[in-house]
Design an enzyme around this catalytic site. Structure first.
Site, PDB file in Angstrom:
ATOM      1  CB  ALA A 163      -0.976   0.010   1.176  1.00  0.00           C
ATOM      2  CG  ASP A 202      42.446   6.726  -1.621  1.00  0.00           C
ATOM      3  OD1 ASP A 202      41.809   7.790  -1.741  1.00  0.00           O
ATOM      4  OD2 ASP A 202      42.234   5.909  -0.697  1.00  0.00           O
TER       5      ASP A 202
END
Ligand code: SPV
Ligand code: MG
Length: 427
Positions: A12, A203
């Site tokens: 629902a 990195d």
């Protein structure tokens, strides 16, 4: 007829004519009880519901033909069928896993019946459903999903790295049906290591924020799950303020910043890389500046403590945790490069003695043997699998490249590749 009882389960999230038709038909069979899926149950198979359980219940209970509404807090039917013993269970004719077999077994025990209604294929409703689906991509909807998931989930959230649209889709769509559970990832980690590696760069905060935002956008265009950004050090506090604004506006759910300064290197290098930790005062100020930039309640700033990585000891980690929480951090990520989880578990235990509700995040890359269940027992809320898609893709690609060189043709390598037909229809 009216002394017959009927049970129908429904999420629902949104109600359209197709649902009303099923409810009408179910009500013709007898006194209808609708089991509305709880937020937790919806969360367990498709992520956070947009409307809360209370809202959804209110709508259903006002529909004609609905005699009773009850909470259905699992996807399975066992508990409810045993409790209610309805004469009829109504279900659409699309099934997942083996729940149909289970329902039939349960009903057989007392002579109940399964009634299947064909799933409505009407164009109008499928357009409606896809419009609703589109809403899940919108920044306003997406942003708050992580906080909501943290509130609803009965287990730590499971987060996997994504560094482009394709890996985003893997995190979004990979599911495993286990009995009555649909196991899946709850969110995506846009890792600095993986985003940099995918671009062939180290990195070290070399891939700048604009580029990181492009990666996020690429992922966002094709997925709906919440995104946690690895924000490295957060950069200069003055820049952090503006970056937070942008990330929040984009629909990112959280940023994690680490308490390091200078040329940042990946944490798993540990002390070998000569990395420097920020002072508590400076890092707290960065957290405060970040928090002051926020315009919604949805976005989280999580502080990452590098004390264990940099051999500064548990007391330093604890001291920083308290300071960062007092400065306004919505969560703490504690990182470790040890093979065993001992120091992480000790931190989690001590942290939970002081802070019951602050979000606690871990990244079990080196101590990968620990289970999600064990971490849950120590009060962990978010478990990040930080680099596994890129680490698995790279060796597979290298092997295929070598095979072509080896054989001076592609036939042998082709056996390690997915069929062309599949790649063409993958997306
Ligand atoms: C990343 O994924 O980029 C991280 C986690 O920051 S780690 O690589 O373990 O430092
Ligand atoms: Mg990183």
């Amino acid at each position: 007829m009216m002394n017959k009882t009927v049970f129908l389960s429904i999420g629902a999230e949104f109600i359209h004519g197709g649902h009303i038709a099923i409810i009408d038909r179910a009500a013709e069979l007898g006194e209808l009880t609708v089991g509305v899926l709880s937020d937790e149950a919806i969360m367990s198979y498709k992520g956070c519901p947009i409307l809360t359980y209370e809202e959804r219940c209110r709508v259903i209970s006002h529909l004609n033909g609905v005699s009773h509404v009850m909470k259905k807090d699992t996807l399975g039917y066992e508990k409810i069928i045993r409790e209610l013993r309805p004469d009829y269970v109504v279900h659409g004719d699309r099934w997942n896993g083996n729940s149909k077999k289970k329902i039939l077994e349960l009903l057989e025990q007392y002579g109940g019946e399964l009634v299947e209604f064909p799933y409505t294929e009407e164009h109008e409703y499928s357009v409606f459903d896809s419009r609703i689906e589109q809403m899940r991509y919108m920044p306003e909807v997406r942003r708050g999903k992580l906080k909501r998931a943290l509130q609803l989930s009965r287990r730590p959230l499971r987060v996997l790295e994504a560094h482009d649209g394709l890996t985003g889709l893997i995190v979004e769509k990979t599911q495993l049906c286990k009995a009555e559970e649909v196991r899946q990832f709850d969110a995506m980690w846009v890792s600095s290591l993986c985003d940099s590696t995918a671009k062939g760069k180290p990195d070290i905060e070399l891939v700048d924020m604009t580029s990181r935002e492009n990666t996020i956008n690429e992922i966002m265009e094709v997925t709906t799950k919440p995104i946690i950004l690895d924000g490295d050090t957060g950069g200069l506090p003055e820049h952090f303020y503006y970056n937070i604004r942008t990330l929040e506006r984009m629909g990112v759910s959280a940023v994690i910043i680490e308490d390091k300064v200078g040329l940042k290197k990946n944490s798993l290098f540990g002390t070998d890389a000569g990395q420097q930790q920020d002072t508590i005062e400076n890092f707290c100020e960065k957290i405060r500046i970040g928090k002051s930039a926020l315009t919604t309640n949805d976005f989280m700033i999580i502080a990452r403590i590098e004390s264990l990585i940099l051999d500064q000891g548990m007391e330093d980690a604890m001291r920083r945790a308290s300071a960062y929480v007092e400065a306004g951090a919505d969560g703490i990520m504690i990182h470790s490069k040890k093979k065993e989880a001992g120091e992480i578990l000790e931190f989690c235990r001590r942290f939970r003695e002081i802070y019951e509700d602050i979000v606690l995040v871990v990244v079990p890359t080196t101590y990968a043997g620990i289970t999600e269940e064990e971490l849950a027992g120590y009060g962990v809320n978010i478990i990040i699998y930080a680099n596994h898609l890129i680490r698995s893709a790279f060796p597979a690609m290298s092997r295929v490249a070598k095979m072509i060189l080896e054989n001076e043709r592609a036939l042998e390598a082709g056996e390690m590749c997915m069929p062309i037909k599949e790649i063409l229809t993958l997306i």
